[in-house]
Design an enzyme around this catalytic site. Structure first.
Site, PDB file in Angstrom:
ATOM      1  CB  CYS A 127      -1.126  -0.183   1.080  1.00 26.53           C
ATOM      2  SG  CYS A 127      -1.717   1.439   1.507  1.00 26.53           S
ATOM      3  CG  HIS A 147      -4.379   5.102   3.465  1.00 25.88           C
ATOM      4  ND1 HIS A 147      -3.722   3.900   3.942  1.00 25.88           N
ATOM      5  CD2 HIS A 147      -4.626   6.153   4.037  1.00 25.88           C
ATOM      6  CE1 HIS A 147      -2.683   4.741   4.753  1.00 25.88           C
ATOM      7  NE2 HIS A 147      -3.472   5.561   4.313  1.00 25.88           N
TER       8      HIS A 147
END
Ligand code: ME8
Length: 507
Positions: A127, A147
């Site tokens: 990520c 996220h």
């Protein structure tokens, strides 16, 4: 000999501009730094910016500027934000500085020479927003669990840090040092994570160039977290000034939000062990500041710039609110309405009224001079309790507890005024009794001002002048200055405009 005291905030990513979440950690660190300085400590308070890595490289690309240009601009935004909040950092470290490249090179070389960095192949999920790897079972519907967005699949030949070798050593360390991670709930989280088993992690990249090259293989740059954590050492002279490093390391406390606890409580101590460097004394991870119950993010457009609130509530109003309104530890919700309410009740009414009433009456009834403080005044025990309790709380990073204890003293002084009615004593011609009441209230105000000074430095400085002092609260030495009876008789008092004018509640 002054005690060194080294406190850090995270170094913030320059992919983003500062919002109240970043301000929250930074103000808390500033309050602690000011508090320790008032105790005569030799404080090193460091904040800064994290400027390498894929996330920053992409942020610059999206804007069509060179990474260095982008990081220069955004780092400046952080400096401006902190100037606007009266943050008294002693150093601002940027990871693109030459001193940091030198520190990282030395640190990495030590770990490499010690045998805990080795070349290996990695395939997995990454990520970019976290700048972190995830296993498939950690993803939620294939997305990053933090996220909630797509991760990148990467296959890389990288250098790996042998974190797995540190599992037991970390557990032993935390067993022997129960205060090393606070609060307790975070410590348990860290222990639980380590007990699940630690995996080696890739600490270099060949896919990007925006980073610090590995000293033994310049085809690779250091993984941004490896680079960033080392900044805590750089800022106190690692690799450049050994005396400074010996003086301030290990850090007394690394402050941060809970989002980056693992990096600090698992990666960082293992990296330090591998480099043969002492571990920080404490890692304190506070909770999340939510807005309307939600996490602040660019996509929900609920990020609040500190300056917006400072314009309305003043610097002190801002600082006070965030520290008083929520406990430093659990998550808390920000709302504008509660900020107005708290400002009015605590600052305009309680603190402001006490200061105004006492100074006005003493000016009118006592010829604007401190009439003297009674040795055993009725507010003395309230003042002693406030000083002890606020100090205990501050030492435990319980900022709201410390403010609460301080405001209790103001409550006691306000209640004492109501009960003893100095205006009646004055009218009845009982000048001695009137002076006795006001002298004690002025002294309570002095002590409350000192206790509140790290949080509301501007109002405290102004009040200090109004109490007839030529210096500042920051010049006082605690705990001695918190002793009852420190306000000299005869000090010239000054009336002034309200320190915290009342706010109307906006629709
Ligand atoms: O993580 N509530 O930088 P970052 C409370 N560069 N605190 C918040 C917050 C919120 N809503 N939002 C941000 C990084 N923070 C790395 C750090 S350190 C070696 C590298 C604060 O810009 C909080 O302190 O994402 C959090 O840990 C930090 O900002 C994350 O800042």
């Amino acid at each position: 000999m002054a005690q060194p005291f080294y406190i850090t905030t995270p170094i913030y990513y320059v992919s983003d501009v500062p919002h109240i979440g970043h301000a929250y950690t930074t103000v808390a660190a500033d309050v602690l730094a000011r508090w320790r300085r008032m105790h005569g400590d030799d404080v090193k308070f460091v904040t800064g910016t994290d400027e390498h890595g894929l996330k920053i490289q992409r942020a610059a690309e999206q804007r069509g500027v060179a990474p260095q240009e982008w990081v220069d601009q955004t780092a400046q935004r952080y400096r401006e934000a902190w100037a606007g909040l009266d943050i008294t950092f002693d150093d601002f470290i940027r990871t693109t500085e030459p001193r940091h490249a030198a520190a990282v090179a030395e640190f990495l070389q030590r770990v490499y020479d010690g045998g805990d960095i080795e070349l290996d192949r990695y395939e997995g999920q990454y990520c970019v927003a976290c700048e972190a790897y995830y296993n498939d079972d950690e993803l939620i519907d294939g997305n990053c669990p933090i996220h909630n967005r797509a991760v990148d699949h990467v296959v890389e030949e990288n250098y790996f840090f042998r974190l797995s070798r540190y599992e037991q050593r970390l557990l032993d360390y935390y067993e022997a040092n129960p205060q090393a991670v606070r609060p307790e709930s975070r410590r348990n989280e860290v222990l639980g994570f380590i007990r699940q088993g630690l995996r080696d992690f890739s600490m270099s990249r060949t896919s990007i160039t925006w980073g610090v090259p590995l000293p033994w293989d310049d085809r690779h740059v250091a993984y941004v977290w490896f680079d960033a954590l080392i900044s805590y050492c750089t800022a106190v002279g690692f690799g450049s000034d050994q005396n400074e490093f010996d003086k301030f390391w290990p850090a007394n406390v690394h402050l941060m939000g809970k989002d980056i606890l693992r990096f600090h409580a698992v990666f960082w101590p293992a990296m330090l062990m591998a480099a043969g460097i002492e571990l920080p004394q404490q890692i304190f991870a506070h909770g999340w500041l939510l807005v309307g119950g939600e996490k602040m993010s660019k996509t929900t457009a609920n990020q609040i710039a500190p300056a917006t609130l400072v314009e309305e509530f003043g610097v002190d109003g801002f600082r006070y609110h965030f520290l008083a309104d929520q406990r430093f530890g659990p998550d808390g919700d920000f709302s504008y309405e509660s900020m107005v309410l708290r400002y009015n009740s605590d600052l305009a009414n309680n603190f402001g009224n006490l200061a105004n009433r006492v100074l006005n009456m003493a000016t009118n009834y006592c010829d604007a001079a401190v009439p003297g403080v009674r040795a055993d005044g009725p507010l003395q025990s309230a003042a002693a309790t406030a000083a002890t309790e606020a100090s205990r709380c501050m030492d435990n990073l319980d900022f709201s507890g410390a403010l609460n204890a301080t405001w209790e003293l103001m409550n006691a002084a306000n209640a004492y005024i109501e009960a003893s009615e100095p205006w009646k004593l004055n009218k009845a011609g009982d000048a001695n009794a009137c002076a006795a009441v006001l002298g004690d209230c002025l002294e309570a105000l002095r002590i409350a001002t000192l206790l509140a000074a790290p949080t509301i430095p501007n109002a405290a400085r102004e009040l200090w002048v109004r109490l007839g002092f030529a210096d500042t609260p920051a010049d006082q030495r605690l705990p001695e200055a918190l002793q009852w009876g420190g306000l000299p008789a005869g000090n010239r008092l000054v009336k002034g405009a309200p320190l915290f004018p009342r706010k109307e509640v906006a629709e």
